[in-house]
Structure formats: structure tokens, C-alpha cells
Design a protein around this motif. Structure first.
Motif, PDB file in Angstrom:
ATOM      1  N   UNK A 198       0.814  -1.204   0.000  1.00  0.00           N
ATOM      2  CA  UNK A 198       0.000   0.000   0.000  1.00  0.00           C
ATOM      3  C   UNK A 198       0.852   1.259   0.000  1.00  0.00           C
ATOM      4  N   UNK A 199       1.904   1.289   0.818  1.00  0.00           N
ATOM      5  CA  UNK A 199       2.787   2.456   0.849  1.00  0.00           C
ATOM      6  C   UNK A 199       3.505   2.652  -0.475  1.00  0.00           C
ATOM      7  N   UNK A 200       3.882   1.570  -1.138  1.00  0.00           N
ATOM      8  CA  UNK A 200       4.538   1.694  -2.443  1.00  0.00           C
ATOM      9  C   UNK A 200       3.570   2.267  -3.478  1.00  0.00           C
ATOM     10  N   UNK A 225       1.677   7.075  -6.517  1.00  0.00           N
ATOM     11  CA  UNK A 225       0.571   8.003  -6.766  1.00  0.00           C
ATOM     12  C   UNK A 225       0.979   9.434  -6.434  1.00  0.00           C
ATOM     13  N   UNK A 226       1.629   9.620  -5.302  1.00  0.00           N
ATOM     14  CA  UNK A 226       2.054  10.955  -4.879  1.00  0.00           C
ATOM     15  C   UNK A 226       3.125  11.497  -5.825  1.00  0.00           C
ATOM     16  N   UNK A 249      -0.586  10.064   9.212  1.00  0.00           N
ATOM     17  CA  UNK A 249       0.044   8.768   9.436  1.00  0.00           C
ATOM     18  C   UNK A 249       1.534   8.843   9.124  1.00  0.00           C
ATOM     19  N   UNK A 250       2.355   8.230   9.958  1.00  0.00           N
ATOM     20  CA  UNK A 250       3.808   8.223   9.739  1.00  0.00           C
ATOM     21  C   UNK A 250       4.157   7.544   8.424  1.00  0.00           C
ATOM     22  N   UNK A 251       3.488   6.450   8.122  1.00  0.00           N
ATOM     23  CA  UNK A 251       3.769   5.736   6.873  1.00  0.00           C
ATOM     24  C   UNK A 251       3.451   6.615   5.666  1.00  0.00           C
ATOM     25  N   UNK A 252       2.331   7.320   5.728  1.00  0.00           N
ATOM     26  CA  UNK A 252       1.955   8.196   4.625  1.00  0.00           C
ATOM     27  C   UNK A 252       2.901   9.389   4.522  1.00  0.00           C
ATOM     28  N   UNK A 271      -8.733   3.211   4.630  1.00  0.00           N
ATOM     29  CA  UNK A 271      -7.855   4.364   4.404  1.00  0.00           C
ATOM     30  C   UNK A 271      -6.387   3.949   4.441  1.00  0.00           C
ATOM     31  N   UNK A 272      -6.072   2.943   5.240  1.00  0.00           N
ATOM     32  CA  UNK A 272      -4.680   2.504   5.362  1.00  0.00           C
ATOM     33  C   UNK A 272      -4.214   1.641   4.202  1.00  0.00           C
ATOM     34  N   UNK A 273      -5.077   0.747   3.738  1.00  0.00           N
ATOM     35  CA  UNK A 273      -4.646  -0.226   2.751  1.00  0.00           C
ATOM     36  C   UNK A 273      -5.150   0.039   1.334  1.00  0.00           C
TER      37      UNK A 273
END
Length: 138
Positions: free
Chosen positions: A46-48, A53-54, A74-77, A128-130
Motif C-alpha cells: 500500500x505504501x509503495x 501516486x504521490x 500517518x507516519x507511513x503516509x 484508508x490505510x490499505x
């Protein structure tokens, strides 16, 4: 993942020796670690996707704090956003934006989970997270 498989192997060996209680305990531990591994893998994927996307948004629209604003919770985001901004030459601006909001290296848990720890299990939080970029319905 390897820990889960190792516990599974130990559980099978205990079951073969007739130790049902120990085999059951090892199976429960192994299953728990397998669930943790699957969530970690899903979060990494998801983060990748979110990073890509960003990065595409920065390439298309240039640097804008409006792109970073929904990612601050979120720290990951935040990490994905800073890395994507860095790839297109705006890393220091993105770091400064998040620092200006008061986020530091030790702010690891998402804001929603800090306010209500049980929200980690809600469908809205998991979506929202995944599923980055998708609108979470109320």
C-alpha cells in the motif's frame, strides 16, 4: 513469515510426538505471527502504491501543500510523501511542511489511533490505510 513457518514446523513435530497441548500453543503463536506478516506485507504494498501516486501528482502538478495535507495523519503516509517529494526535488519542502505541523521522528502511530486505539479495527481506518487514494465512506 519465517518465524511463523518455524513455529508451524515445531508444532507439527510436537504433534507427531503426541504433545497436543504444545502443538496447539505453537500453532496459535505461528498463526498470530503469520497474520502480523500478512498485515506488514499489505502495508508495504500500500505504501509503495501511495508513493507512486504521490510522485505522479508532484510530476503533474508540481509541489503543492494541498497534496501533502491529507497525508499528514500517518507516519507511513508522511514517509511515502517525503520520499516521493524527494524523488522529484521537493524533499526538503515536504519535510519542512510536516515539521511545521509539529510532526517529529517519534510520532509513529496514526493520529486516529492515538485518539482512539480501538479505531485500528474499524473498516474505515483499514480502508484508508490499505487502499490509498480511495475515499473512505463514513
Amino acid at each position: 513469515m519465517l518465524l511463523a513457518l518455524g513455529l508451524k514446523g515445531a508444532g507439527v513435530a510436537c504433534l507427531a510426538d503426541g504433545e497436543l497441548a504444545r502443538a496447539t500453543a505453537l500453532a496459535c503463536w505461528g498463526g498470530g505471527w503469520l497474520i502480523v506478516a500478512v498485515f506488514a506485507l499489505a502495508d508495504a504494498v500500500s505504501r509503495h502504491r501511495e508513493y507512486r501516486r504521490i510522485q505522479a501528482m508532484f510530476l503533474k502538478f508540481g509541489y503543492s501543500e494541498r497534496i501533502l495535507e491529507p497525508l499528514a495523519r500517518s507516519r507511513c503516509q508522511r514517509d511515502a510523501a517525503v520520499f516521493a517529494a524527494g524523488e522529484v526535488g521537493h524533499g526538503s519542502s515536504a519535510r519542512a511542511y510536516f515539521a511545521g505541523l509539529g510532526y517529529r521522528w517519534y510520532h509513529i502511530l496514526p493520529d486516529l489511533v492515538v485518539r482512539n486505539p480501538f479505531s485500528f479495527l474499524s473498516p474505515r481506518f483499514l480502508r484508508a490505510s490499505f487502499l490509498p487514494g480511495k475515499k473512505a465512506r463514513a
